[in-house]
Scaffold this active site. Structure first.
Site, PDB file in Angstrom:
ATOM      1  CG  ASN A   1       4.652  -9.360   2.542  1.00 23.18           C
ATOM      2  OD1 ASN A   1       4.817 -10.143   1.613  1.00 23.18           O
ATOM      3  ND2 ASN A   1       3.438  -9.102   3.041  1.00 23.18           N
TER       4      ASN A   1
ATOM      5  CE1 TYR B   1       3.280  -6.130  -7.532  1.00 28.11           C
ATOM      6  CE2 TYR B   1       4.175  -7.532  -9.264  1.00 28.11           C
ATOM      7  CZ  TYR B   1       3.780  -7.355  -7.957  1.00 28.11           C
ATOM      8  OH  TYR B   1       3.884  -8.403  -7.060  1.00 28.11           O
TER       9      TYR B   1
ATOM     10  N   GLY C   1       2.544  -5.615   6.106  1.00 26.82           N
ATOM     11  CA  GLY C   1       1.458  -6.295   5.374  1.00 26.82           C
ATOM     12  C   GLY C   1       1.283  -7.728   5.836  1.00 26.82           C
TER      13      GLY C   1
ATOM     14  CB  SER D   1      -3.705  -8.059   7.708  1.00 28.48           C
ATOM     15  OG  SER D   1      -3.458  -7.355   6.501  1.00 28.48           O
ATOM     16  NE  ARG D   2      -5.799  -8.087   2.751  1.00 33.30           N
ATOM     17  CZ  ARG D   2      -5.510  -7.741   1.484  1.00 33.30           C
ATOM     18  NH1 ARG D   2      -5.661  -8.621   0.515  1.00 33.30           N
ATOM     19  NH2 ARG D   2      -5.087  -6.533   1.198  1.00 33.30           N
TER      20      ARG D   2
ATOM     21  CB  ILE E   1       2.097 -16.608  -4.267  1.00 35.04           C
ATOM     22  CG1 ILE E   1       3.605 -16.589  -4.602  1.00 35.04           C
ATOM     23  CG2 ILE E   1       1.827 -17.208  -2.897  1.00 35.04           C
ATOM     24  CD1 ILE E   1       4.272 -17.941  -4.729  1.00 35.04           C
TER      25      ILE E   1
ATOM     26  CB  ALA F   1       8.933   0.230 -12.693  1.00 35.64           C
TER      27      ALA F   1
ATOM     28  CE  LYS G   1       6.331  -6.221  -5.694  1.00 33.98           C
ATOM     29  NZ  LYS G   1       6.422  -6.266  -4.224  1.00 33.98           N
TER      30      LYS G   1
ATOM     31  CB  SER H   1       7.295  -9.857  -8.317  1.00 34.59           C
ATOM     32  OG  SER H   1       6.607 -10.555  -9.339  1.00 34.59           O
TER      33      SER H   1
HETATM   34  P1  NAP Z   1      -2.206  -9.389  -0.581  1.00 33.90           P
HETATM   35  O1  NAP Z   1      -2.823 -10.721  -0.295  1.00 33.90           O
HETATM   36  O2  NAP Z   1      -2.944  -8.414  -1.431  1.00 33.90           O
HETATM   37  O3  NAP Z   1      -1.841  -8.705   0.834  1.00 33.90           O
HETATM   38  C1  NAP Z   1      -1.214  -7.445   0.840  1.00 33.90           C
HETATM   39  C2  NAP Z   1      -0.820  -7.088   2.251  1.00 33.90           C
HETATM   40  O4  NAP Z   1      -0.164  -5.813   2.207  1.00 33.90           O
HETATM   41  C3  NAP Z   1      -2.012  -6.909   3.173  1.00 33.90           C
HETATM   42  O5  NAP Z   1      -1.642  -7.315   4.468  1.00 33.90           O
HETATM   43  C4  NAP Z   1      -2.262  -5.390   3.133  1.00 33.90           C
HETATM   44  O6  NAP Z   1      -2.898  -4.858   4.299  1.00 33.90           O
HETATM   45  C5  NAP Z   1      -0.834  -4.907   3.076  1.00 33.90           C
HETATM   46  N1  NAP Z   1      -0.708  -3.546   2.554  1.00 33.90           N
HETATM   47  C6  NAP Z   1      -1.115  -3.063   1.363  1.00 33.90           C
HETATM   48  N2  NAP Z   1      -0.801  -1.758   1.254  1.00 33.90           N
HETATM   49  C7  NAP Z   1      -0.178  -1.417   2.417  1.00 33.90           C
HETATM   50  C8  NAP Z   1       0.391  -0.218   2.917  1.00 33.90           C
HETATM   51  N3  NAP Z   1       0.388   0.916   2.215  1.00 33.90           N
HETATM   52  N4  NAP Z   1       0.936  -0.246   4.160  1.00 33.90           N
HETATM   53  C9  NAP Z   1       0.947  -1.381   4.895  1.00 33.90           C
HETATM   54  N5  NAP Z   1       0.432  -2.542   4.478  1.00 33.90           N
HETATM   55  C10 NAP Z   1      -0.131  -2.550   3.242  1.00 33.90           C
HETATM   56  O7  NAP Z   1      -0.772  -9.552  -1.272  1.00 33.90           O
HETATM   57  P2  NAP Z   1       0.172 -10.859  -1.375  1.00 33.90           P
HETATM   58  O8  NAP Z   1      -0.189 -11.608  -2.593  1.00 33.90           O
HETATM   59  O9  NAP Z   1       0.242 -11.542  -0.067  1.00 33.90           O
HETATM   60  O10 NAP Z   1       1.575 -10.147  -1.691  1.00 33.90           O
HETATM   61  C11 NAP Z   1       2.531  -9.840  -0.685  1.00 33.90           C
HETATM   62  C12 NAP Z   1       3.795  -9.336  -1.361  1.00 33.90           C
HETATM   63  O11 NAP Z   1       4.291 -10.338  -2.269  1.00 33.90           O
HETATM   64  C13 NAP Z   1       3.587  -8.082  -2.222  1.00 33.90           C
HETATM   65  O12 NAP Z   1       4.716  -7.242  -2.124  1.00 33.90           O
HETATM   66  C14 NAP Z   1       3.463  -8.640  -3.631  1.00 33.90           C
HETATM   67  O13 NAP Z   1       3.810  -7.692  -4.604  1.00 33.90           O
HETATM   68  C15 NAP Z   1       4.433  -9.785  -3.559  1.00 33.90           C
HETATM   69  N6  NAP Z   1       4.195 -10.808  -4.575  1.00 33.90           N
HETATM   70  C16 NAP Z   1       3.016 -11.499  -4.624  1.00 33.90           C
HETATM   71  C17 NAP Z   1       2.822 -12.460  -5.617  1.00 33.90           C
HETATM   72  C18 NAP Z   1       1.545 -13.264  -5.732  1.00 33.90           C
HETATM   73  O14 NAP Z   1       1.437 -14.032  -6.714  1.00 33.90           O
HETATM   74  N7  NAP Z   1       0.607 -13.156  -4.831  1.00 33.90           N
HETATM   75  C19 NAP Z   1       3.827 -12.704  -6.544  1.00 33.90           C
HETATM   76  C20 NAP Z   1       5.018 -11.985  -6.467  1.00 33.90           C
HETATM   77  C21 NAP Z   1       5.181 -11.045  -5.476  1.00 33.90           C
HETATM   78  P3  NAP Z   1      -4.538  -4.786   4.404  1.00 33.90           P
HETATM   79  O15 NAP Z   1      -4.995  -6.213   4.611  1.00 33.90           O
HETATM   80  O16 NAP Z   1      -4.802  -3.933   5.568  1.00 33.90           O
HETATM   81  O17 NAP Z   1      -4.999  -4.222   3.104  1.00 33.90           O
END
Ligand code: NAP
Length: 248
Positions: free
Chosen positions: A91, A156, A13, A15-16, A189, A158, A160, A143
């Site tokens: 990730n 979610y 993951g 890409s973003r 984040i 569960a 994490k 998380s």
């Molecule tokens: P995000 O901006 O939604 O980005 C998600 C990334 O995961 C994207 O690159 C997406 O690819 C990829 N992805 C989704 N499903 C996938 C799959 N089945 N196989 C491969 N790649 C997949 O999320 P984020 O906020 O950066 O979160 C990243 C991690 O941190 C996650 O595990 C999230 O639970 C955790 N987290 C985030 C926060 C927060 O506040 N943002 C807080 C705690 C934990 P595409 O671009 O192709 O869709």
């Protein structure tokens, strides 16, 4: 001299959001980086170009982390193209938030498969080359919600929390092979995942955070550099909350 010179990293993951920040920090610290995406090919290409600009080898691969066979093929491709995997960052993650009474079986299954089964899939396959080379650092993205729980996020939370138990077990299983496994528990984040929050909601969260701001992808990526590098050579089985003090 970067902290990750000579190392090869695989980030799911990338890409973003947080994953993109990890890929770019790793490249800036001298690591060769392979990263995955699911559907955002254009965004992945843009990240790839930015990573290569640091003068490292980088590849972007479309691969569904929830699919066991795709995870195996992914690890094989990275070994073939980059020779080894020193750092694995699990990730990739999604949310399907709703209250328990409304949650469908599909919403439960999707979140568990993408967030938790993916960690099993990638760890299972990446461990083989890590065992051979007798070194490795696995970083799993949980998380604070996996520690506290959160109304409307039972699936979610569960997934994490499952990552934490899994990671502590792996740390105990493979520590004798010099393979480390740690967890990062980010707080709030700013990424696409939290984009839907209103300004009022963001303010309410921020008021409860000792450092009085939401986090950035870079905040998490810096911790990944630490856990991926030899600076954390004696750290395994730990959960690092990177949450501005929210988990205090
Ligand atoms: P995000 O901006 O939604 O980005 C998600 C990334 O995961 C994207 O690159 C997406 O690819 C990829 N992805 C989704 N499903 C996938 C799959 N089945 N196989 C491969 N790649 C997949 O999320 P984020 O906020 O950066 O979160 C990243 C991690 O941190 C996650 O595990 C999230 O639970 C955790 N987290 C985030 C926060 C927060 O506040 N943002 C807080 C705690 C934990 P595409 O671009 O192709 O869709």
């Amino acid at each position: 001299m970067g902290l990750l010179n000579g190392k090869v990293a695989l980030v799911t993951g990338g890409s973003r959001g947080i994953g993109e920040a990890i890929v770019l920090k790793f490249a800036a610290q001298g690591a060769d980086v392979a990263f995955t995406y699911l559907s955002s090919a254009e965004k992945a290409n843009a990240v790839l170009e930015k990573a290569k600009a640091y003068g490292v080898n980088a590849i972007a691969l479309k691969s569904d982390a929830a699919d066991y066979n795709q995870a195996e093929a992914l690890v094989n491709t990275v070994i073939e193209k980059m020779g080894k995997i020193d750092i694995l960052v699990n990730n990739a993650g999604i949310t399907k938030d709703t209250l328990m009474l409304r949650m469908s079986e599909e919403q439960w299954d999707q979140v568990i498969e993408v967030n938790l089964k993916s960690v099993f899939n990638l760890t299972k396959h990446a461990l083989k080359p890590m065992m051979k080379q007798r070194s490795g650092s696995i970083i799993n993205m949980s998380s604070v919600v996996g520690v506290f729980g959160n109304a409307g996020q039972a699936n979610y939370a569960a997934s994490k929390a499952g990552i934490i138990g899994f990671s502590k077990s792996i740390a105990k299983e493979v520590g004798s092979r010099n393979i480390r496994c740690n967890v990062i528990a980010p707080g709030f984040i700013e990424t696409d995942m939290t984009h839907a929050l209103t300004e009022d909601q963001k303010k309410a969260y921020t008021d409860n955070i000792p450092l009085k701001r939401l986090g950035s992808g870079e905040d998490i990526a810096d911790t990944c550099v630490y856990l991926g590098s030899d600076l954390s050579a004696y750290v395994t089985g730990q959960v690092l909350s990177v949450c501005g003090g929210l988990n205090t």
